[in-house]
Design a protein around this motif. Structure first.
Motif, PDB file in Angstrom:
ATOM      1  N   ASP A 138       0.835  -1.210   0.000  1.00  0.00           N
ATOM      2  CA  ASP A 138       0.000   0.000   0.000  1.00  0.00           C
ATOM      3  C   ASP A 138       0.868   1.258   0.000  1.00  0.00           C
ATOM      4  O   ASP A 138       0.624   2.202  -0.759  1.00  0.00           O
ATOM      5  CB  ASP A 138      -0.887   0.032   1.254  1.00  0.00           C
ATOM      6  N   THR A 139       1.855   1.270   0.878  1.00  0.00           N
ATOM      7  CA  THR A 139       2.684   2.464   1.040  1.00  0.00           C
ATOM      8  C   THR A 139       3.503   2.759  -0.212  1.00  0.00           C
ATOM      9  O   THR A 139       3.535   3.895  -0.704  1.00  0.00           O
ATOM     10  CB  THR A 139       3.612   2.296   2.262  1.00  0.00           C
ATOM     11  N   ASP A 140       4.165   1.734  -0.754  1.00  0.00           N
ATOM     12  CA  ASP A 140       4.958   1.935  -1.972  1.00  0.00           C
ATOM     13  C   ASP A 140       4.075   2.398  -3.122  1.00  0.00           C
ATOM     14  O   ASP A 140       4.428   3.315  -3.872  1.00  0.00           O
ATOM     15  CB  ASP A 140       5.663   0.632  -2.388  1.00  0.00           C
ATOM     16  N   GLY A 141       2.927   1.749  -3.263  1.00  0.00           N
ATOM     17  CA  GLY A 141       2.032   2.091  -4.360  1.00  0.00           C
ATOM     18  C   GLY A 141       1.508   3.513  -4.240  1.00  0.00           C
ATOM     19  O   GLY A 141       1.441   4.256  -5.229  1.00  0.00           O
ATOM     20  N   LEU A 142       1.154   3.897  -3.028  1.00  0.00           N
ATOM     21  CA  LEU A 142       0.600   5.240  -2.838  1.00  0.00           C
ATOM     22  C   LEU A 142       1.673   6.300  -3.097  1.00  0.00           C
ATOM     23  O   LEU A 142       1.408   7.320  -3.749  1.00  0.00           O
ATOM     24  CB  LEU A 142      -0.001   5.380  -1.433  1.00  0.00           C
ATOM     25  N   LYS A 143       2.895   6.049  -2.639  1.00  0.00           N
ATOM     26  CA  LYS A 143       3.979   7.012  -2.902  1.00  0.00           C
ATOM     27  C   LYS A 143       4.249   7.129  -4.404  1.00  0.00           C
ATOM     28  O   LYS A 143       4.469   8.227  -4.931  1.00  0.00           O
ATOM     29  CB  LYS A 143       5.248   6.591  -2.164  1.00  0.00           C
ATOM     30  N   ARG A 144       4.232   5.995  -5.103  1.00  0.00           N
ATOM     31  CA  ARG A 144       4.446   6.010  -6.560  1.00  0.00           C
ATOM     32  C   ARG A 144       3.352   6.825  -7.249  1.00  0.00           C
ATOM     33  O   ARG A 144       3.623   7.661  -8.123  1.00  0.00           O
ATOM     34  CB  ARG A 144       4.459   4.559  -7.080  1.00  0.00           C
ATOM     35  N   LYS A 145       2.111   6.613  -6.830  1.00  0.00           N
ATOM     36  CA  LYS A 145       0.988   7.316  -7.460  1.00  0.00           C
ATOM     37  C   LYS A 145       1.013   8.813  -7.134  1.00  0.00           C
ATOM     38  O   LYS A 145       0.677   9.644  -7.991  1.00  0.00           O
ATOM     39  CB  LYS A 145      -0.329   6.699  -6.984  1.00  0.00           C
ATOM     40  N   LEU A 146       1.388   9.149  -5.897  1.00  0.00           N
ATOM     41  CA  LEU A 146       1.453  10.571  -5.532  1.00  0.00           C
ATOM     42  C   LEU A 146       2.551  11.273  -6.326  1.00  0.00           C
ATOM     43  O   LEU A 146       2.367  12.405  -6.787  1.00  0.00           O
ATOM     44  CB  LEU A 146       1.657  10.725  -4.019  1.00  0.00           C
ATOM     45  N   ALA A 147       3.680  10.590  -6.516  1.00  0.00           N
ATOM     46  CA  ALA A 147       4.757  11.174  -7.334  1.00  0.00           C
ATOM     47  C   ALA A 147       4.263  11.397  -8.760  1.00  0.00           C
ATOM     48  O   ALA A 147       4.495  12.452  -9.369  1.00  0.00           O
ATOM     49  CB  ALA A 147       5.977  10.252  -7.320  1.00  0.00           C
ATOM     50  N   LYS A 148       3.529  10.419  -9.282  1.00  0.00           N
ATOM     51  CA  LYS A 148       3.047  10.520 -10.663  1.00  0.00           C
ATOM     52  C   LYS A 148       2.034  11.652 -10.832  1.00  0.00           C
ATOM     53  O   LYS A 148       2.062  12.389 -11.826  1.00  0.00           O
ATOM     54  CB  LYS A 148       2.405   9.182 -11.069  1.00  0.00           C
ATOM     55  N   LYS A 149       1.142  11.803  -9.859  1.00  0.00           N
ATOM     56  CA  LYS A 149       0.052  12.768 -10.009  1.00  0.00           C
ATOM     57  C   LYS A 149       0.382  14.159  -9.469  1.00  0.00           C
ATOM     58  O   LYS A 149      -0.221  15.139  -9.888  1.00  0.00           O
ATOM     59  CB  LYS A 149      -1.205  12.254  -9.271  1.00  0.00           C
ATOM     60  N   LEU A 150       1.300  14.231  -8.499  1.00  0.00           N
ATOM     61  CA  LEU A 150       1.482  15.522  -7.808  1.00  0.00           C
ATOM     62  C   LEU A 150       2.921  16.030  -7.774  1.00  0.00           C
ATOM     63  O   LEU A 150       3.188  17.060  -7.148  1.00  0.00           O
ATOM     64  CB  LEU A 150       0.962  15.417  -6.360  1.00  0.00           C
ATOM     65  N   SER A 151       3.845  15.309  -8.425  1.00  0.00           N
ATOM     66  CA  SER A 151       5.244  15.761  -8.391  1.00  0.00           C
ATOM     67  C   SER A 151       5.840  15.748  -9.790  1.00  0.00           C
ATOM     68  O   SER A 151       5.326  15.097 -10.703  1.00  0.00           O
ATOM     69  CB  SER A 151       6.088  14.853  -7.491  1.00  0.00           C
ATOM     70  N   LEU A 152       6.965  16.458  -9.917  1.00  0.00           N
ATOM     71  CA  LEU A 152       7.670  16.459 -11.189  1.00  0.00           C
ATOM     72  C   LEU A 152       8.412  15.133 -11.372  1.00  0.00           C
ATOM     73  O   LEU A 152       8.473  14.577 -12.462  1.00  0.00           O
ATOM     74  CB  LEU A 152       8.672  17.625 -11.198  1.00  0.00           C
ATOM     75  N   ASP A 153       8.991  14.629 -10.300  1.00  0.00           N
ATOM     76  CA  ASP A 153       9.669  13.324 -10.353  1.00  0.00           C
ATOM     77  C   ASP A 153       9.599  12.686  -8.968  1.00  0.00           C
ATOM     78  O   ASP A 153       9.075  13.272  -8.023  1.00  0.00           O
ATOM     79  CB  ASP A 153      11.122  13.471 -10.815  1.00  0.00           C
ATOM     80  N   GLU A 154      10.147  11.493  -8.866  1.00  0.00           N
ATOM     81  CA  GLU A 154      10.001  10.729  -7.618  1.00  0.00           C
ATOM     82  C   GLU A 154      10.675  11.383  -6.420  1.00  0.00           C
ATOM     83  O   GLU A 154      10.334  11.090  -5.274  1.00  0.00           O
ATOM     84  CB  GLU A 154      10.558   9.316  -7.798  1.00  0.00           C
ATOM     85  N   ASP A 155      11.662  12.244  -6.690  1.00  0.00           N
ATOM     86  CA  ASP A 155      12.408  12.826  -5.568  1.00  0.00           C
ATOM     87  C   ASP A 155      11.759  14.093  -5.026  1.00  0.00           C
ATOM     88  O   ASP A 155      12.143  14.590  -3.972  1.00  0.00           O
ATOM     89  CB  ASP A 155      13.842  13.153  -6.015  1.00  0.00           C
ATOM     90  N   GLU A 156      10.767  14.629  -5.759  1.00  0.00           N
ATOM     91  CA  GLU A 156      10.272  15.951  -5.382  1.00  0.00           C
ATOM     92  C   GLU A 156       9.413  15.943  -4.113  1.00  0.00           C
ATOM     93  O   GLU A 156       9.579  16.792  -3.251  1.00  0.00           O
ATOM     94  CB  GLU A 156       9.477  16.568  -6.530  1.00  0.00           C
ATOM     95  N   GLY A 157       8.500  15.002  -4.004  1.00  0.00           N
ATOM     96  CA  GLY A 157       7.526  15.057  -2.907  1.00  0.00           C
ATOM     97  C   GLY A 157       7.948  14.250  -1.692  1.00  0.00           C
ATOM     98  O   GLY A 157       8.667  13.270  -1.800  1.00  0.00           O
TER      99      GLY A 157
END
Lengths: 210, 210
Positions: free
Chosen positions: B99-118
């Motif tokens: 759940d945690t990994d998936g949610l972080k991946r989705k939040l990066a995709k929808k709300l960040s420029l890249d995985e390191d931003e948020g």
């Protein structure tokens, strides 16, 4: 997809929140003398509410979410008063009383013959409702700019033992209502009771003995 | 009644569940390329849903409840898509993903420029909704006799840092909506988003820096 995955909703093990519930027919139900209402009318209630607020401040209520199993579906125990009012068992805290002590005292008063009869394991707080003013509805948040709410009602999950006797006042009925009937049924159950299915949705109910 | 008692709702100290939230204007908002929808129509969506179910079983979605402060009242961050659809940021888990990994991946995709931003601190699960069949509504419980639900959606409280940059796809808008507007507003926000105020009601929001 295995059965296990269905039961825990594919949830990570670290995050499992399980609650054991027991069949309705593992409990015994009796009745006792009526508990008379303190108010003859809504006007009386409002007068009492206002004078209590002046004397002791915000009214704090604690209410219990008690679950049983029937037809393989979780059911909520709800008190029916005067045919048309549905309430969770509970009531008003005394000044200085803790949530847990107050809720146990109220459950004994409403659902047991005496203080020794019932076993009530008061669990986590599920939700809190606020009343901004004496005559407004309750909300699940403190509305903006409200600094002195007049009432708050806290719901607690109370775990039942495997068996127990309930002794209910004659002027009330204790009903077991399926979650699927309560859900979004504001008109009948009111805003607090009708929100219980959502507040419980994160739990996995283990239905024991079926 | 002191101010402290209002703030914690008269709750026992042992039971305090506090969440820090920060003003909306402590965050930065930018935009990035659109994320195209995978489906042209509801029919396409249903076909894809069914074929995914046949291949990988129940669809599991994880969604984030992200809170900010505005006008001294908690606001929920909601994605608006195609003017009329309101969704919590999140999406479908990959098979085997936590759940945690998936949610972080989705939040990066929808709300960040890249995985390191948020920075996303995934907290407790607030609620779980179930879909019994491909074309039914979602419920906050598994309806009686449903052994093979087709979809489940889990909501998590995700704590935001003091400041952060959000980068939102051009075909979506990120709105901050006051809890008092969402509450019981099923028609606009749908059954899941409109239940968020109740699911959050047990928390005390500490509004930082106001």
């Amino acid at each position: 997809m295995g059965a296990d995955q269905v039961e825990n909703g594919g949830r990570d093990d670290s995050d499992k929140v399980e609650v054991n519930i027991y069949p309705l027919n593992s409990y015994y139900f009796g009745s006792k003398h009526a508990i008379p209402s303190k108010d003859y009318s809504l006007h009386d209630h409002l007068q009492r509410f206002k004078s209590n607020y002046a004397a002791s401040g915000m009214r704090i209520n604690v209410e219990a979410v008690l679950m049983v199993e029937l037809f393989k579906h979780p059911h909520l125990l709800v008190l029916q008063i005067k045919n048309s009012i549905y309430k969770l068992p509970g009531g008003r805290l005394r000044p200085g009383e803790s949530d847990t002590d107050g809720l146990k005292r109220k459950l004994a008063k409403k659902l047991s013959l005496d203080e020794d009869e019932g076993q009530w394991e008061v669990g986590e707080c599920l939700g809190i409702w606020w009343r901004s003013d004496f005559e407004t509805l309750m909300h699940p948040f403190l509305p903006p700019n409200v600094k002195h709410p007049k009432e708050c009602t806290k719901l607690f999950l109370v775990k039942l033992p495997e068996t127990q006797r309930f002794t209910v006042p004659k002027n009330m009925k204790l009903l077991s209502v399926p979650l699927c009937q309560i859900q979004e049924n504001h008109k009948i159950y009111g805003p607090i009771v009708s929100a219980v299915p959502q507040l419980l949705s994160k739990f996995t109910f283990n239905m024991i003995g079926i």
